[in-house]
Structures are given as structure tokens and as C-alpha cells.
Design an enzyme around this catalytic site. Structure first.
Site, short mmCIF file in Angstrom:
data_model
loop_
_atom_site.label_atom_id
_atom_site.label_comp_id
_atom_site.label_asym_id
_atom_site.label_seq_id
_atom_site.Cartn_x
_atom_site.Cartn_y
_atom_site.Cartn_z
CD GLU A 175 -2.95 0.55 2.42
OE1 GLU A 175 -3.49 1.54 2.91
OE2 GLU A 175 -3.02 -0.59 2.90
CG ASP A 176 1.59 2.84 3.25
OD1 ASP A 176 0.63 3.24 2.59
OD2 ASP A 176 1.53 2.58 4.46
#
Length: 743
Positions: A114-115
Site C-alpha cells: 500500500e505504502d
């Protein structure tokens, strides 16, 4: 994603050849001995909790830690701490539950997709497909554009719950992730803290409860309460501390009394005092409109015994020591809750008239009550109970998959799940003695769908405890329910107003949607054929290749989809008719005059008779076609349509009645008559003799003067039948006027 994250850099993770050994298994010191090269105390504690894993599994976990640290390098939380502290805390919670190595690795990597730029393929190559699937199930859909935050939230929950249905470890990681976020939200701005806390109370805490994870559920509730109402949380905390000091002597006396009575009865038991969570105290105060001083059961007591028979022996012993409060005994051992919870609950009158709440359970029941589905990994002695809970959990998760298939979008799916997460159950019996748990307020319809979808679709009546009752009746604990079905019965849209379970709501909507599509498709075909005939084309002579070309060019999937859209008013029949004839392959005849669309008035959900004017065969009629609503039939004289016929002429189509429709239609009439005894009976008899059915009647009883108005909803076959009915009523001496009522 971590709600406290502040990404300052995003770098790819290390390759499979990464050789850093910041923490490793030392082969010379024996299995499980770890050489620490990190001085972080949290890391050292985390590594120490992994001692139940095999040495090679520990090495995999430490490699995942290094991978995650490298991937998140340069990223910090809002508190200024390195980002890796968050995945480390989440993985530590899973290690406390003694989860397997893939789950702990997934917890360490749950934010990397996600990051950071790390892909699912990279994780699969480095740590295996199982870990990659777990991480993917936890990743949000940040790369997809949504119309609103609510849409994004609903879609994220849908994805998480669907992944959870495949692998339960996903939700355990997610709950540990949410708990740590709530514990460390001090630097987050207040409005975001409140939003995340509300979301937790609505979804995550109930999911934890549904899975029997009562310990983490209480923590999530208290943390959310603290962020939503910080002042109330502080005041209540101080009040509970004060009470704890004031009641110490009383609590000690009650504990001694319980222990001594159990010893007298030769019952071996552990007895513990327990304090209600702050959120449950606050919730009780709000729900029952109580002040803090009125909440007497802040403290409860728990009795842990060796087996089930001893639970009941302990109950009898305590009931002989203190008087039980009538109606406050619940046997969750004989009838466990849906999440597998088992205990005996009783409320007794203790010293000085103080109510005492007592829970009696075995050790395995206690493990299951505190850790729920996680006890499968945590405690070996609760294996049998854990297996039973896993079966119940699996059934619930399968029901989520069914809901997903039936729900049209993520928001509808989330609405169904929320209904399931707040059950407050009642237990009812089938005629064969099987017990079904349903949410409080559930109706006969909910029961029918809980038994079987076909029973729900075909139900027409029911008996509760051998007495006939309406389908909307609410069920109570202990009811025996028998459903009466009919082969040709179908769900009624009105059922949606009073069903409580997501399963029933979903199945009814699914059925109605299918019926609407069928009737809309048939209507659309009639409307398209009408336009084609006006253009001089015989519909049956249009080649299949032309249809395929039109379907492809319009972006639709099938001919049925085109016809359904026409029937629902989403597409114009005239447009598709011109597309079909704009081809040399379609034979054309002379253009004929457009004929009105013929209707019966009973085509189904796609054709509806307007309730404002209630048209019946013989009335001059016109059709209003609106997007998504199908065709609504009005009379020419209907007052409600005058403005629309001027401003939206494109939405109106010519329609006419099919000759001699063999059906009955509702119509309202008002009968004005003298106020005399027996009037209603004579008028009702007149209606019956005219061959009409009375659906509803009411009267203006308080109208001053010598006359009274009777309002009837009757069923007739058409205008001639209505005229015959009105002539019949005029023959009654006391009737002075009869009017057909239309808005």
C-alpha cells in the site's frame, strides 16, 4: 494503512539476495537462541515471543522484518517514530496469540504493498504465495477512484471481508492493526481520530465480538470511546477509580462469600472479580438513561470450574446462598451464542441488597470467551470448542459470500453486514425442535429465510406456538414457529419494511430484482417491436448478425440487457429501432402508422398502475416512462400528470387496454348516505351482490350533520363492472351519492 503514517520516502524492498543479519538464529547456541543486533527493546521482546516457532520459521520472520524495514526506510509516523514500529507492534500481537509464521510475516509486511513500491509478485517470490495473498487481502484500494469516502470505505470493507472468508488470519491481523492505530493516535488531528473511532465501533469491534474475540473487542470499544468523547472518558475513569476504593470492602465480602459456599459444596473453582469496561458502563448509562450512581453492576464475578456438570452444581450452590433475580438467568451452555460463547449467567441479590452479576464457565469456555477464534492457536486444551467455533465462523463467512453475490454494490453489502453484526439474539424452535438464533426484532419472514430460501419465497402464513399470526409478527425467545407455504407464492416488496436479517433482505431484493428484469425485458421487447413496426420492419425478420452488431456497438452484453434497459426507461426504443433498420440486411416494408402499446395492467413490476388515479380497463390511459422506474399507467384525466405531460412529452407513450383482461383492479369509491343503524352492512352486501371484492373500508364518523361518508377500496374488472356496482348501490334507500375517488 496506518492512520498515523507520514510517508517521507518510498523505496523498493530488498532483493532475495539480501544478506543483512540484524537478528538471526545462532546455530552454535542451539535452536531458538537469537543473536540481537537491534537494541530496540520492542524488537527484543518481539523476538522472545517467537520461541514457540521452529528455528527456520523464526529466521523467515526476522528476514521479513528486515524486508519491511528496508521497504519503509525513510517513512515515519506522525509521532516521529520510524514506520516499522507499527508493523512490529501488530506482528507482536499475533505472536502473543501464537499465530503461525505466515500470519506474523504478513503482519510485518501488511502495509508494504500500500505504502511502498513493493509488488505482490515480489512478496510471493520472497516469502511465498500464502503470505502474498494475506498481504493483498489486507491492502486497501487506494489506487481506485471512488465518488466519495463512503464508497471507498464500503469497497475496502467488502474486499477485507471477502478475503477474510477465504483466510481468517486476515481479520486477526486487521484487528491487531486497528487496535495499535487507536493506541497511538494522539498526534492525529481530532476530526480524523473521531472518524476512525466511529468506524471502529460500527464495524471492527462488532466483527471482533462476532468472532468471539471479546478481549480485543472491549479494548477497541474503550479506545474508540476515549477518542470520540475524551472528556466523558476522563470523568468516567475517575468515577470508576473512586468507586473501586469505596466498594473494596463490599467486593471482598462477596468474593469470600462465594468462595466459602463453593468450598462447602466441595466444588473446586477459581473465583475472580471483574470490572465492566468503561464503554459498556457508558453505553448502559445512555441506553437506559441512568446516572453513574444508578449503574450498580460495575463489578461482576466469574467462577471457573473443571467441567460442564460442575457449572450447574455451582449455580445451585450460589442460588442457595443468595436469592436470584427472576428473569435474569441465561443458559448459554445449552444454547451457545452465534460466536460460540458459552457460560451460565445469573444475577443474585448480595449483601446490602447489591445486585451481583455472576458468570459460571469451564476453563476452555473461558479461553473461548476471551480470545474467540484466536484460541484455536493460543490454547490446545480448547481444541474441541475451538473447532466448533470454527464451524460456526465458517458458516457466517459463507453467508457473507452469499450476500456479496446478491448485493448490487459495496454500500448495500456493507449495510447487510452491519445488520448481522448487531444481533442481540432471540432463540426460536422449528416444529422438529431445531434451535435457530435470530436478531432481536426478527419476524416470521426472517425465520422462513433462515430455514431455507425457498421456504422464504413461498411462505404465505405462519403459526407461532400453534396460533396463526401475520408474517410481520416479531419473534420472542422460546417461540415454536411453523411456516405455511404455497407453490405459487412470491416475495412481497412490503416485506423489506420489516425484515431484520441481512439474509432475508438480500434474498428478497435478489428475487424482486430478477422479477423486475424479466418483466422489464418483456415490456422493452413490446416497445421495441412497436417502433420497428412503425418503421415498416417485421421484428422476427431482423438477422442475428445485425443484432450482434448493435449489441457490440452499444456496449451491452446481450439482447436481453438492451430490452431490459428499454423497459426500465434507461434507453429509448426509437433509438435502437433506428439502429436496427439502418442496415441493408434488414428487409423493410411500407411505413405503417404507430399503434398504441397494448397492456393488461398485470405485467409485473415493469408496468404499474398509478396509485393517484387507479386506472381500470375502459379508462382512456397514457403511459409515463421514467429512468429506472419502468412504465406507469395514468388516466388521461389524472391531475398529477398535467404539468409533466407538457414539460416532458418525450417520456409519454400511447397505450391502450388489452380487450377483456381477465383480472380485477383496485378502485376507490366514496358513498355518502344517511346516518342510520345497519348502513355499513347494507352497503357491503350491495357491493358483494354486484360481484366486487372489498379490500378496505373506513368512514368519517365524526362528520357533523345527518350524513356520513364511507370510503371503500374495491376490486372490479373494468368500467362496465364499476358502473354496474354504482347502480346497485344507488338502489339502497339511504344512499344519496356515489363518487369514484381519484387524486
Amino acid at each position: 494503512m496506518d492512520s498515523n503514517a507520514m510517508a517521507t520516502d518510498s523505496t523498493s524492498g530488498p532483493t532475495a539476495n539480501e544478506t543483512e543479519q540484524d537478528g538471526r538464529v545462532d546455530e552454535h547456541n542451539g535452536p531458538g537462541k537469537v543473536v540481537y543486533e537491534y537494541e530496540d527493546p520492542a524488537y527484543r521482546v518481539f523476538v522472545d515471543t517467537l520461541n514457540y516457532l521452529e528455528p527456520e520459521e523464526i529466521e523467515q520472520v526476522l528476514a521479513a522484518y528486515r524486508f519491511g524495514e528496508k521497504a519503509h526506510q525513510g517513512q515515519t509516523r506522525l509521532s516521529g517514530e520510524p514506520y516499522i514500529t507499527h508493523p512490529l507492534a501488530v506482528a507482536g500481537a499475533l505472536a502473543e496469540w501464537r499465530m503461525d509464521a505466515p500470519a506474523i510475516i504478513a503482519a510485518l509486511l501488511h502495509d508494504v504493498m500500500e505504502d511502498t513500491s513493493v509488488s505482490k509478485a515480489e512478496i510471493a517470490e520472497r516469502f511465498g504465495k500464502q503470505v502474498a495473498d494475506l498481504v493483498d487481502g489486507l491492502s486497501k484500494l487506494d489506487r481506485i477512484e471512488f465518488q466519495s469516502y463512503q464508497d471507498a470505505q464500503a469497497e475496502n470493507f467488502r474486499k477485507m471481508l471477502m478475503a477474510m472468508a477465504t483466510d481468517l488470519r486476515i481479520v486477526l491481523i486487521k484487528l491487531a492493526d486497528r487496535r495499535h492505530n487507536l493506541q497511538t493516535m494522539a498526534p492525529v488531528r481530532p476530526d480524523k481520530r473521531r472518524r476512525i473511532a466511529h468506524e471502529t465501533l460500527e464495524i471492527y469491534a462488532p466483527i471482533a465480538t462476532r468472532l468471539g474475540l471479546n478481549n480485543i473487542s472491549r479494548q477497541l470499544q474503550d479506545l474508540s470511546f476515549k477518542h470520540i468523547y475524551p472528556m466523558r472518558f476522563r470523568v468516567l475513569t475517575r468515577a470508576v477509580k473512586a468507586v473501586r476504593g469505596n466498594r473494596r470492602e463490599l467486593l471482598s465480602k462477596i468474593l469470600d462469600g462465594i468462595r466459602s459456599k463453593l468450598q462447602e459444596s466441595n466444588i473446586e473453582a477459581g473465583v475472580f472479580g471483574r470490572e465492566k469496561s468503561l464503554y459498556s458502563i457508558y453505553h448502559k448509562m445512555v441506553d437506559k438513561h441512568l446516572s453513574f450512581s444508578q449503574v450498580l453492576d460495575i463489578y461482576g464475578f466469574r467462577v471457573i470450574v473443571r467441567d460442564v456438570p460442575t457449572c450447574y452444581l455451582a449455580l445451585g450452590a450460589l442460588h442457595s446462598r443468595y436469592k436470584p433475580v427472576p428473569g435474569k438467568f441465561k443458559d448459554y451452555i445449552a444454547i451457545p451464542k452465534a460466536n460460540g460463547y458459552q457460560s451460565l449467567h445469573t444475577t443474585l441479590i448480595g449483601p446490602y441488597g447489591t445486585p451481583i452479576e455472576i458468570q459460571i464457565r469451564t476453563q476452555s469456555m473461558h479461553h473461548l470467551a476471551e480470545e474467540g477464534i484466536a484460541s484455536h492457536w493460543l490454547y490446545k486444551d480448547s481444541e474441541e470448542s475451538g473447532a466448533d467455533l470454527q464451524v460456526k465462523t465458517h458458516k457466517w463467512l459463507q453467508s457473507l459470500l452469499e450476500l456479496q453475490g446478491a448485493s448490487g454494490d459495496s454500500s448495500e453489502f456493507l449495510e447487510h453486514v452491519k445488520v448481522d453484526l448487531f444481533p442481540d439474539e432471540v432463540y426460536v424452535f422449528t416444529p422438529k425442535g431445531k434451535i435457530l438464533a435470530l436478531p432481536r426484532g426478527a419476524t416470521v419472514i426472517d425465520f422462513a429465510y433462515a430455514v431455507h430460501t425457498d421456504i422464504g419465497h413461498r411462505c404465505v402464513a405462519a403459526r407461532i406456538d400453534h396460533e396463526l399470526i401475520p408474517l410481520s409478527a416479531e419473534l420472542n425467545n422460546g417461540n415454536q414457529v411453523e411456516i405455511i407455504t404455497a407453490p405459487h407464492a412470491n416475495p412481497n416488496p412490503a416485506w423489506l419494511n420489516y425484515v431484520k436479517t441481512s439474509r432475508a433482505r438480500s434474498k428478497i431484493r435478489q428475487f424482486l430484482k430478477a422479477i423486475q428484469q424479466d418483466s422489464s425485458s418483456a415490456l422493452g421487447e413490446n416497445m421495441l417491436n412497436q417502433e420497428l413496426q412503425a418503421l415498416g420492419v417485421v421484428p422476427s425478420e431482423i438477422p442475428a448478425a445485425v443484432w450482434e452488431r448493435v449489441i457490440r456497438d452499444s456496449g451491452k452484453k446481450s439482447r436481453r440487457e438492451i430490452l431490459t434497459d428499454i423497459g426500465l426507461g434507461r434507453s429509448l426504443a426509437a433509438v435502437f429501432a433506428r439502429r436496427l433498420v439502418a442496415n441493408d440486411e434488414v428487409p423493410q416494408n411500407e411505413v405503417s402508422e404507430s399503434k398504441p402499446l397494448v397492456i393488461r395492467g398485470t405485467e409485473g413490476m415493469a408496468v404499474q398502475l398509478a396509485p393517484c388515479c387507479q386506472p381500470i380497463p375502459g379508462d382512456p390511459i397514457v403511459g409515463l416512462l421514467r429512468n429506472g422506474q419502468g412504465l406507469r399507467i395514468h388516466t388521461h384525466a389524472c391531475q398529477a400528470t398535467r404539468k409533466s405531460r407538457t414539460t416532458e412529452p418525450q417520456n409519454w407513450i400511447n397505450v391502450e387496454w388489452e380487450p377483456d383482461p381477465d383480472q380485477c383492479f383496485d378502485v376507490r369509491i366514496r358513498v355518502t348516505a344517511k346516518k342510520v343503524r345497519g348502513l355499513l352492512g347494507r352497503v357491503a352486501t350491495g357491493i358483494s351482490q354486484a360481484g366486487a371484492n372489498i379490500e378496505h373500508v373506513n368512514m368519517d364518523g365524526k362528520k357533523p350533520g345527518l350524513f356520513i361518508d364511507l370510503h371503500f377500496l374495491v376490486q372490479v374488472s373494468g368500467r362496465p363492472h364499476l358502473a354496474a356496482l354504482m347502480r346497485s348501490l344507488r338502489r339502497i334507500p339511504d344512499v344519496v351519492r356515489i363518487v369514484r375517488e381519484q387524486e
